[in-house]
Design a protein around this motif. Sequence first.
Motif, short mmCIF file in Angstrom:
data_model
loop_
_atom_site.label_atom_id
_atom_site.label_comp_id
_atom_site.label_asym_id
_atom_site.label_seq_id
_atom_site.Cartn_x
_atom_site.Cartn_y
_atom_site.Cartn_z
N PHE A 110 0.83 -1.21 0.00
CA PHE A 110 0.00 0.00 0.00
C PHE A 110 0.87 1.26 0.00
CE2 PHE A 110 -2.00 3.40 2.51
CZ PHE A 110 -3.06 3.69 1.68
N VAL A 111 1.87 1.31 0.86
CA VAL A 111 2.76 2.47 0.94
C VAL A 111 3.53 2.65 -0.37
CG1 VAL A 111 4.80 3.40 2.11
CG2 VAL A 111 2.92 2.46 3.45
N MET A 112 4.00 1.56 -0.95
CA MET A 112 4.74 1.65 -2.21
C MET A 112 3.83 2.14 -3.34
SD MET A 112 7.77 1.13 -1.44
CE MET A 112 8.52 1.06 -3.04
N ALA A 113 2.59 1.68 -3.39
CA ALA A 113 1.65 2.14 -4.42
C ALA A 113 1.34 3.63 -4.23
CB ALA A 113 0.38 1.31 -4.37
N LEU A 114 1.18 4.06 -2.99
CA LEU A 114 0.92 5.46 -2.71
C LEU A 114 2.09 6.33 -3.14
CD1 LEU A 114 -0.96 7.59 -1.46
CD2 LEU A 114 0.19 7.17 0.71
N LEU A 115 3.30 5.93 -2.84
CA LEU A 115 4.49 6.67 -3.25
C LEU A 115 4.61 6.71 -4.77
CD1 LEU A 115 7.12 5.52 -0.61
CD2 LEU A 115 5.97 7.74 -0.78
N PHE A 116 4.26 5.63 -5.44
CA PHE A 116 4.31 5.59 -6.90
C PHE A 116 3.32 6.58 -7.51
CE2 PHE A 116 2.88 3.74 -10.96
CZ PHE A 116 4.08 3.81 -11.66
N VAL A 117 2.11 6.66 -6.97
CA VAL A 117 1.10 7.58 -7.49
C VAL A 117 1.53 9.03 -7.24
CG1 VAL A 117 -1.28 8.39 -7.17
CG2 VAL A 117 -0.80 5.95 -7.34
N VAL A 118 2.06 9.33 -6.07
CA VAL A 118 2.53 10.68 -5.78
C VAL A 118 3.67 11.06 -6.72
CG1 VAL A 118 3.68 12.11 -4.03
CG2 VAL A 118 1.72 10.70 -3.40
N ALA A 119 4.58 10.12 -6.98
CA ALA A 119 5.69 10.38 -7.91
C ALA A 119 5.17 10.63 -9.32
CB ALA A 119 6.67 9.21 -7.90
N LEU A 120 4.14 9.90 -9.75
CA LEU A 120 3.55 10.14 -11.07
C LEU A 120 2.92 11.53 -11.16
CD1 LEU A 120 1.82 6.77 -12.04
CD2 LEU A 120 3.78 7.86 -13.14
N ILE A 121 2.25 11.96 -10.12
CA ILE A 121 1.62 13.29 -10.10
C ILE A 121 2.70 14.37 -10.18
CG2 ILE A 121 0.33 14.92 -8.67
CD1 ILE A 121 -1.33 12.50 -7.70
N LEU A 122 3.76 14.23 -9.40
CA LEU A 122 4.83 15.21 -9.42
C LEU A 122 5.53 15.25 -10.78
CD1 LEU A 122 6.38 14.71 -5.88
CD2 LEU A 122 4.98 16.60 -6.68
N ALA A 123 5.76 14.09 -11.36
CA ALA A 123 6.41 14.03 -12.68
C ALA A 123 5.52 14.66 -13.75
CB ALA A 123 6.75 12.58 -13.04
N GLY A 124 4.23 14.42 -13.68
CA GLY A 124 3.30 15.03 -14.64
C GLY A 124 3.27 16.54 -14.50
N GLY A 125 3.26 17.04 -13.28
CA GLY A 125 3.29 18.49 -13.06
C GLY A 125 4.58 19.11 -13.56
N TRP A 126 5.69 18.42 -13.33
CA TRP A 126 6.98 18.91 -13.80
C TRP A 126 7.01 18.96 -15.33
CZ3 TRP A 126 11.05 16.54 -16.53
CH2 TRP A 126 12.22 17.29 -16.58
N LEU A 127 6.48 17.92 -15.99
CA LEU A 127 6.44 17.90 -17.45
C LEU A 127 5.54 19.01 -18.01
CD1 LEU A 127 6.33 14.08 -18.24
CD2 LEU A 127 8.17 15.68 -18.75
N LEU A 128 4.38 19.24 -17.38
CA LEU A 128 3.50 20.32 -17.82
C LEU A 128 4.17 21.68 -17.66
CD1 LEU A 128 0.00 19.21 -16.50
CD2 LEU A 128 0.75 19.40 -18.87
N ARG A 129 4.88 21.86 -16.57
CA ARG A 129 5.57 23.12 -16.34
C ARG A 129 6.68 23.33 -17.37
NH1 ARG A 129 7.03 26.48 -11.29
NH2 ARG A 129 4.86 26.27 -10.78
N ARG A 130 7.40 22.27 -17.68
CA ARG A 130 8.47 22.37 -18.68
C ARG A 130 7.91 22.65 -20.07
NH1 ARG A 130 13.61 22.93 -17.98
NH2 ARG A 130 14.11 21.51 -19.64
#
Length: 108
Positions: free
Chosen positions: A9-29
């Motif tokens: 559960f913790v690993m899946a949660l960290l994976f989803v948060v990392a995907l959200i951050l990566a998507g935001g970073w890509l949109l900003r770039r």
Amino acid sequence: MDLDQYFRFVMALLFVVALILAGGWLLRRAGMAGGAVRGRSRQRRLSVVEALPIDARRRLLLVRRDDREHLILLGANGDLLIDSAPAGGFDGALARTADPADAGSGPR
């Protein structure tokens, strides 16, 4: 639940948060987030100088655009431009229109 399920559960949660951050970073770039002007050579043409809440539904904004300032009333029923003046400020514009040195030198 045993320890293995908590770990997954913790690993899946960290994976989803990392995907959200990566998507935001890509949109900003890509320049699709925030509405900010890309490039350091361009100056910002629009800024909010001051905001004053009047009540729960209305707010006054002083917005600077290029060389002008606009006083805008924002409300639940709509927005209203109250006044507009050069960027020196409303006091400066008032002083320029009522300059006592110019009062006696005008045509009669």
